[in-house]
Design a protein around this motif. Structure first.
Motif, PDB file in Angstrom:
ATOM      1  N   UNK A  15       0.660  -1.394   0.372  1.00 16.14           N
ATOM      2  CA  UNK A  15       0.261  -0.073  -0.655  1.00 16.14           C
ATOM      3  C   UNK A  15       1.169   1.662   0.207  1.00 16.14           C
ATOM      4  N   UNK A  16       2.090   1.215   0.423  1.00 16.26           N
ATOM      5  CA  UNK A  16       2.628   2.797   0.520  1.00 16.26           C
ATOM      6  C   UNK A  16       3.208   2.934  -0.953  1.00 16.26           C
ATOM      7  N   UNK A  17       3.027   1.429  -2.159  1.00 17.62           N
ATOM      8  CA  UNK A  17       3.653   2.335  -2.808  1.00 17.62           C
ATOM      9  C   UNK A  17       2.527   2.188  -4.504  1.00 17.62           C
ATOM     10  N   UNK A  18       1.730   1.945  -3.613  1.00 24.12           N
ATOM     11  CA  UNK A  18       0.076   2.288  -4.290  1.00 24.12           C
ATOM     12  C   UNK A  18      -0.615   2.698  -4.857  1.00 24.12           C
ATOM     13  N   UNK A  19       0.493   4.022  -3.672  1.00 28.44           N
ATOM     14  CA  UNK A  19      -0.886   5.673  -3.149  1.00 28.44           C
ATOM     15  C   UNK A  19      -0.615   6.039  -4.789  1.00 28.44           C
ATOM     16  N   UNK A  20      -1.074   7.007  -5.067  1.00 26.19           N
ATOM     17  CA  UNK A  20      -2.011   7.648  -6.683  1.00 26.19           C
ATOM     18  C   UNK A  20      -0.597   8.470  -7.118  1.00 26.19           C
ATOM     19  N   UNK A  21       0.006   9.102  -5.956  1.00 26.11           N
ATOM     20  CA  UNK A  21       0.626  10.755  -6.214  1.00 26.11           C
ATOM     21  C   UNK A  21       1.814   9.680  -5.560  1.00 26.11           C
ATOM     22  N   UNK A  22       2.876  10.336  -6.761  1.00 27.65           N
ATOM     23  CA  UNK A  22       4.125   9.480  -7.117  1.00 27.65           C
ATOM     24  C   UNK A  22       5.591  10.515  -6.460  1.00 27.65           C
ATOM     25  N   UNK A  23       4.696  12.432  -6.748  1.00 28.35           N
ATOM     26  CA  UNK A  23       5.607  13.007  -5.594  1.00 28.35           C
ATOM     27  C   UNK A  23       5.963  12.784  -4.473  1.00 28.35           C
ATOM     28  N   UNK A  24       4.774  12.430  -3.888  1.00 30.13           N
ATOM     29  CA  UNK A  24       4.876  11.957  -2.709  1.00 30.13           C
ATOM     30  C   UNK A  24       5.648  11.333  -1.797  1.00 30.13           C
ATOM     31  N   UNK A  25       5.461  10.365  -2.752  1.00 26.99           N
ATOM     32  CA  UNK A  25       5.825   8.960  -2.489  1.00 26.99           C
ATOM     33  C   UNK A  25       7.440   9.426  -2.478  1.00 26.99           C
ATOM     34  N   UNK A  26       7.934  10.035  -3.177  1.00 22.78           N
ATOM     35  CA  UNK A  26       9.520  10.504  -3.073  1.00 22.78           C
ATOM     36  C   UNK A  26       9.431  11.327  -2.425  1.00 22.78           C
ATOM     37  N   UNK A  27       8.611  11.703  -1.635  1.00 23.83           N
ATOM     38  CA  UNK A  27       8.836  12.108  -0.318  1.00 23.83           C
ATOM     39  C   UNK A  27       9.667  11.496   1.101  1.00 23.83           C
ATOM     40  N   UNK A  28       8.471  10.957   0.720  1.00 25.47           N
ATOM     41  CA  UNK A  28       8.443   9.513   1.584  1.00 25.47           C
ATOM     42  C   UNK A  28       9.548   8.524   1.834  1.00 25.47           C
ATOM     43  N   UNK A  29       9.836   8.417   1.247  1.00 20.96           N
ATOM     44  CA  UNK A  29      11.312   6.937   0.339  1.00 20.96           C
ATOM     45  C   UNK A  29      12.275   8.032   1.011  1.00 20.96           C
ATOM     46  N   UNK A  30      12.181   8.752   1.321  1.00 18.70           N
ATOM     47  CA  UNK A  30      13.632   9.973   2.593  1.00 18.70           C
ATOM     48  C   UNK A  30      13.335   9.257   3.464  1.00 18.70           C
ATOM     49  N   UNK A  31      15.127   8.715   4.109  1.00 20.80           N
ATOM     50  CA  UNK A  31      15.317   8.014   5.510  1.00 20.80           C
ATOM     51  C   UNK A  31      14.880   6.329   5.274  1.00 20.80           C
ATOM     52  N   UNK A  32      13.923   5.754   4.303  1.00 21.11           N
ATOM     53  CA  UNK A  32      14.271   4.837   4.070  1.00 21.11           C
ATOM     54  C   UNK A  32      15.208   4.204   3.441  1.00 21.11           C
ATOM     55  N   UNK A  33      15.438   2.016   4.471  1.00 16.90           N
ATOM     56  CA  UNK A  33      16.521   1.761   3.739  1.00 16.90           C
ATOM     57  C   UNK A  33      16.144   0.870   2.992  1.00 16.90           C
ATOM     58  N   UNK A  34      17.837   1.092   1.843  1.00 14.29           N
ATOM     59  CA  UNK A  34      17.796   0.680   0.819  1.00 14.29           C
ATOM     60  C   UNK A  34      18.345  -0.622   0.353  1.00 14.29           C
ATOM     61  N   UNK A  35      18.314  -2.170   0.692  1.00 10.97           N
ATOM     62  CA  UNK A  35      19.254  -2.631   0.684  1.00 10.97           C
ATOM     63  C   UNK A  35      19.057  -3.858  -0.360  1.00 10.97           C
ATOM     64  N   UNK A  36      20.124  -4.784  -0.804  1.00  9.46           N
ATOM     65  CA  UNK A  36      20.557  -5.908  -1.305  1.00  9.46           C
ATOM     66  C   UNK A  36      21.262  -6.593  -0.306  1.00  9.46           C
ATOM     67  N   UNK A  37      20.898  -8.268  -1.208  1.00 14.33           N
ATOM     68  CA  UNK A  37      21.385  -9.657  -0.301  1.00 14.33           C
ATOM     69  C   UNK A  37      21.651 -10.228  -1.801  1.00 14.33           C
ATOM     70  N   UNK A  38      23.331  -9.854  -2.336  1.00 15.55           N
ATOM     71  CA  UNK A  38      23.402 -10.487  -3.521  1.00 15.55           C
ATOM     72  C   UNK A  38      24.927 -11.406  -3.345  1.00 15.55           C
ATOM     73  N   UNK A  39      24.318 -12.984  -3.315  1.00 18.00           N
ATOM     74  CA  UNK A  39      25.486 -14.350  -3.631  1.00 18.00           C
ATOM     75  C   UNK A  39      25.268 -13.380  -2.131  1.00 18.00           C
ATOM     76  N   UNK A  40      25.000 -14.208  -0.841  1.00 24.52           N
ATOM     77  CA  UNK A  40      25.285 -14.034   0.845  1.00 24.52           C
ATOM     78  C   UNK A  40      25.628 -12.520   0.825  1.00 24.52           C
TER      79      UNK A  40
END
Length: 210
Positions: A15-40
């Motif tokens: 439901x975080x991603x499905x909101x209709x206003x992409x500009x709001x989501x861009x603001x809300x992504x600040x402070x979130x943590x992006x991770x990858x888990x590649x070959x351990x």
DNA sequence: CTAACGATTCGCT
DNA sequence: GCGAATCGTTAGT
């Protein structure tokens, strides 16, 4: 080697991603943590700079005017997928797809602050983690996190790649809104204030004069 | 099939 | 500040 556990509770829900206003989501992504888990190898960063791209009526967007190509088709997936493409033949740029299936909205992540796996990221980058260019800039942080075309169209569900809410609070006063970078060809749409970054972070590709 | 480009980065002046 | 690097994608022949 122990790796940090990925708590499903922390994963951003659909439901975080499905909101209709992409500009709001861009603001809300600040402070979130992006991770990858590649070959351990687990690496992550706190998102510090984003840009919104609005599928329809945005000349800067790859999917402007309903254009569908083999490159941009991942933008039409439903919210919570990744859109990764190669820029200038060298750099892998990472976007978070938003909105319902068939609407090509996406948020370009432009910078992160290093969090987990700094040693691994240092090996990938080949420069000291003290330099801002370590993970500031859309082509550099993807290299640090090991993001590549293989992630294009992937669900951000926590297996190989995902986004967490670890509770870093971002107040409105901490956010600067600015024009997007490198979209001068977009005419009036180039003037939209659809870039957001953390005012006090050194992990930002380009800041306005204060 | 072919030419030109690009939501950039890095090193050198 | 300037220009090279580098290649998948795109649009046009």
């Amino acid at each position: 080697m122990l790796q940090p556990s990925i708590s499903v509770e922390y994963l951003l829900k659909e439901d975080f991603y499905l909101r209709p206003d992409v500009v709001t989501i861009a603001r809300d992504l600040l402070g979130k943590v992006l991770f990858t888990n590649i070959d351990g190898q687990f690496t992550s960063g706190i998102i510090t700079e984003t840009e919104a791209y609005c599928g329809q009526n945005d000349k800067a967007c790859h999917a402007n005017n309903g254009k569908v190509t083999s490159r941009n088709k991942a933008m039409y997936l439903h919210g919570g997928h990744a859109y990764v493409y190669l820029c200038y033949g060298i750099h892998h740029l990472f976007n978070v797809v938003t909105n319902r299936e068939g609407v090509a909205d996406a948020v370009l992540v432009r910078s992160v602050a290093p969090l987990d796996g700094v040693e691994i990221m240092t090996a990938r980058r080949g420069i000291p983690p003290t330099k801002p260019s370590f993970t500031a800039g859309p082509g550099t942080f993807t290299r640090a996190l090991g993001i590549s075309l293989q992630h294009n169209g992937m669900l951000l569900s926590g297996g190989d790649i995902g986004i967490l809410d670890k509770g870093f609070k971002v107040s409105d006063e901490a956010i600067i809104a600015a024009t997007r970078i490198g979209v001068d060809y977009a005419g009036e749409d180039a003037k939209r204030l659809w870039r957001f970054y953390l005012k006090d972070s050194v992990w930002v590709s380009k800041k306005l004069k204060q």
